[in-house]
Design an enzyme around this catalytic site. Structure first.
Site, PDB file in Angstrom:
ATOM      1  N   PHE A 140       0.859  -1.152   0.067  1.00  0.00           N
ATOM      2  CA  PHE A 140       0.029  -0.010   0.029  1.00  0.00           C
ATOM      3  C   PHE A 140       0.903   1.265  -0.053  1.00  0.00           C
ATOM      4  O   PHE A 140       0.750   2.100   0.670  1.00  0.00           O
ATOM      5  CB  PHE A 140      -0.877  -0.278   1.206  1.00  0.00           C
ATOM      6  CG  PHE A 140      -1.976   0.740   1.146  1.00  0.00           C
ATOM      7  CD1 PHE A 140      -3.084   0.659  -0.153  1.00  0.00           C
ATOM      8  CD2 PHE A 140      -2.546   1.542   2.117  1.00  0.00           C
ATOM      9  CE1 PHE A 140      -4.201   1.587  -0.357  1.00  0.00           C
ATOM     10  CE2 PHE A 140      -3.535   2.430   1.889  1.00  0.00           C
ATOM     11  CZ  PHE A 140      -4.638   2.035   0.680  1.00  0.00           C
TER      12      PHE A 140
ATOM     13  N   THR B 159       2.426  -3.150   7.170  1.00  0.00           N
ATOM     14  CA  THR B 159       2.088  -1.967   8.095  1.00  0.00           C
ATOM     15  C   THR B 159       0.828  -1.375   7.891  1.00  0.00           C
ATOM     16  O   THR B 159       0.739  -0.984   6.338  1.00  0.00           O
ATOM     17  CB  THR B 159       3.231  -0.885   8.154  1.00  0.00           C
ATOM     18  OG1 THR B 159       4.359  -1.455   7.840  1.00  0.00           O
ATOM     19  CG2 THR B 159       3.161   0.043   9.123  1.00  0.00           C
TER      20      THR B 159
ATOM     21  N   GLU C 209      13.318 -11.375 -16.823  1.00  0.00           N
ATOM     22  CA  GLU C 209      13.087 -10.430 -17.933  1.00  0.00           C
ATOM     23  C   GLU C 209      14.476 -10.539 -18.638  1.00  0.00           C
ATOM     24  O   GLU C 209      15.547 -10.755 -17.826  1.00  0.00           O
ATOM     25  CB  GLU C 209      12.769  -9.257 -17.388  1.00  0.00           C
ATOM     26  CG  GLU C 209      11.314  -9.103 -16.983  1.00  0.00           C
ATOM     27  CD  GLU C 209      11.032  -7.718 -16.195  1.00  0.00           C
ATOM     28  OE1 GLU C 209      11.997  -6.725 -16.648  1.00  0.00           O
ATOM     29  OE2 GLU C 209       9.959  -7.715 -15.674  1.00  0.00           O
TER      30      GLU C 209
ATOM     31  N   HIS D  53       7.292  -4.903 -19.595  1.00  0.00           N
ATOM     32  CA  HIS D  53       7.879  -4.064 -18.314  1.00  0.00           C
ATOM     33  C   HIS D  53       7.666  -2.623 -18.767  1.00  0.00           C
ATOM     34  O   HIS D  53       8.825  -1.935 -19.015  1.00  0.00           O
ATOM     35  CB  HIS D  53       9.467  -4.409 -17.957  1.00  0.00           C
ATOM     36  CG  HIS D  53       9.617  -3.983 -16.534  1.00  0.00           C
ATOM     37  ND1 HIS D  53      10.496  -4.368 -15.720  1.00  0.00           N
ATOM     38  CD2 HIS D  53       8.883  -2.866 -15.814  1.00  0.00           C
ATOM     39  CE1 HIS D  53      10.433  -3.753 -14.572  1.00  0.00           C
ATOM     40  NE2 HIS D  53       9.671  -2.668 -14.544  1.00  0.00           N
TER      41      HIS D  53
ATOM     42  N   ARG E  65       7.038  -6.658  -9.464  1.00  0.00           N
ATOM     43  CA  ARG E  65       8.146  -7.251  -9.870  1.00  0.00           C
ATOM     44  C   ARG E  65       7.925  -8.769 -10.022  1.00  0.00           C
ATOM     45  O   ARG E  65       7.040  -9.426  -9.309  1.00  0.00           O
ATOM     46  CB  ARG E  65       9.290  -7.132  -8.882  1.00  0.00           C
ATOM     47  CG  ARG E  65      10.065  -5.976  -8.796  1.00  0.00           C
ATOM     48  CD  ARG E  65      11.033  -5.517  -9.871  1.00  0.00           C
ATOM     49  NE  ARG E  65      11.562  -4.260  -9.966  1.00  0.00           N
ATOM     50  CZ  ARG E  65      11.064  -3.165 -10.543  1.00  0.00           C
ATOM     51  NH1 ARG E  65      10.088  -3.091 -10.928  1.00  0.00           N
ATOM     52  NH2 ARG E  65      11.883  -2.171 -10.563  1.00  0.00           N
TER      53      ARG E  65
ATOM     54  N   SER F 143      -1.105  -5.054   3.893  1.00  0.00           N
ATOM     55  CA  SER F 143       0.299  -4.342   3.751  1.00  0.00           C
ATOM     56  C   SER F 143       0.972  -4.747   5.311  1.00  0.00           C
ATOM     57  O   SER F 143       0.104  -5.157   6.215  1.00  0.00           O
ATOM     58  CB  SER F 143       0.574  -3.119   3.568  1.00  0.00           C
ATOM     59  OG  SER F 143       0.438  -2.259   4.288  1.00  0.00           O
TER      60      SER F 143
HETATM   61  C1  DGY Z   1      10.859   0.950 -11.574  1.00  0.00           C
HETATM   62  O1  DGY Z   1      10.935   2.143 -11.786  1.00  0.00           O
HETATM   63  O2  DGY Z   1      10.986   0.360 -10.768  1.00  0.00           O
HETATM   64  C2  DGY Z   1       9.903   0.190 -12.707  1.00  0.00           C
HETATM   65  O3  DGY Z   1       9.662  -0.913 -12.485  1.00  0.00           O
HETATM   66  C3  DGY Z   1      10.839   0.666 -14.106  1.00  0.00           C
HETATM   67  O4  DGY Z   1      11.635  -0.225 -13.897  1.00  0.00           O
END
Ligand code: DGY
Length: 327
Positions: free
Chosen positions: A160, A185, A275, A293, A246, A183
């Protein structure tokens, strides 16, 4: 900034947009790595000895093996991205190397991409487009590519932080979704009240209540495969999984199985564990929308990110505390 040979030497793993390059080249001795030469540890280590600062993209690994070489010249890493899970910050601290990131400037853009994925999967836009391109416009038939409405449905946010909150605000205002989150916290009551957000006591509870489960945690060891087969099985069969955070946060093989077996209805994924390689089982599924991405990929935002790195370089080389220091 010194204008002669005394200018700090910076190494960029790739070329950034022209307005940023112009600013950096005015103040620094800039070297851009050729796109066709892989960033092996040997390449990185050699650059560590030659430059004062490295500017990697958020997906370029900057490992302990690179950071802890004994005769390093580099004193700062200006990470192009808010996520810095590819930089070993513990090793950077040990080596006395400062690390900075680019918060704030990509928040809206990444939240927009989360909405794009939510809309694409829930309205089966990719599948409909494939059918259209294949000449399968089913005139006169109702119910060929039926999606699900979003108004009144629950968007469950895992994490969050800034991007999660803006995604929540946009989803509520533009799509009429209800907001829940988990989250570690809990947010302040006024933040919850502003977004009308319900706090779920655990990830398991959130997974069970969300119609759309959207991931907004950092990457790294602490969140690796947080979304695994067990969590996917707690989700509703009509629910969608969205990942703009991610790739490492989800077990991609488990997601592919869940999509294939109807455990969940769809997934919108902008990030992947390895990736640019994509888990082969995810490819070709009608209910998986896969993007390369591109959460921050607008001209405006990529310029703003580069300028943010430049602000941090300027502060560091002027002997001030860089504004976005993370290590
Ligand atoms: C970030 O800024 O972490 C985005 O995923 C771009 O890589």
């Amino acid at each position: 900034m010194p204008s002669s040979a005394g200018r700090p030497k910076i190494w960029m793993t790739r070329r950034w947009l022209e307005p940023v390059m112009a600013r950096l080249e005015a103040d620094y001795d800039v070297t851009v790595h050729p796109a066709d030469v892989p960033l092996t540890p040997e390449v990185m280590q050699a650059r560590m000895r030659l430059f004062d600062a490295l500017c990697p993209a958020a997906s370029d690994p900057v490992t302990a093996e690179t950071l802890l070489i004994p005769d390093a010249r580099v004193r700062m890493i200006g990470n192009f991205g808010v996520g810095y899970d590819k930089v070993d910050t513990a090793a950077a601290k040990t080596a006395g190397i400062v690390v900075t990131n680019t918060p704030d400037v990509l928040t809206d853009t990444t939240a927009e991409l989360a909405l794009l994925l939510i809309l694409m999967v829930s309205r089966r836009a990719q599948e409909a487009q494939r059918r259209l391109h294949a000449g399968l416009w089913a005139e006169g038939q109702l119910g060929v590519v039926l999606g699900h409405s979003l108004a009144g449905k629950t968007l469950g946010l895992v994490g969050f932080g800034r991007i999660a909150r803006v995604t929540a605000q946009k989803a509520r205002d533009a799509l009429g979704m209800k907001i829940a989150y988990f989250s570690r916290t809990r947010a302040a009551p006024e933040v919850e009240a502003e977004l009308g957000a319900t706090y779920a006591e655990s990830l398991e509870v959130l997974a069970g209540m969300a119609d759309v489960l959207s991931l907004h945690t950092p990457g790294g060891a602490d969140t690796r495969h947080l979304i695994d087969e067990r969590i996917l099985r707690l989700m509703k069969p009509s629910a969608y999984l969205i990942n703009t955070a991610r790739g490492s946060v989800v077990d991609e093989k488990a997601v592919a199985r869940a999509l294939r077996d109807g455990v969940i209805a769809g997934a919108g994924l902008d990030v992947f564990e390895n990736e640019p390689k994509i888990e082969p089982d995810l490819m070709g599924l009608d209910n998986a929308v896969l993007l390369p991405h591109m959460g921050s990929a607008t001209f405006e935002t990529r310029v703003a990110m580069g300028m943010r790195v430049a602000d941090n370089l300027d502060a560091f080389f002027a002997g001030r505390e860089p504004p976005d220091r993370v290590a």
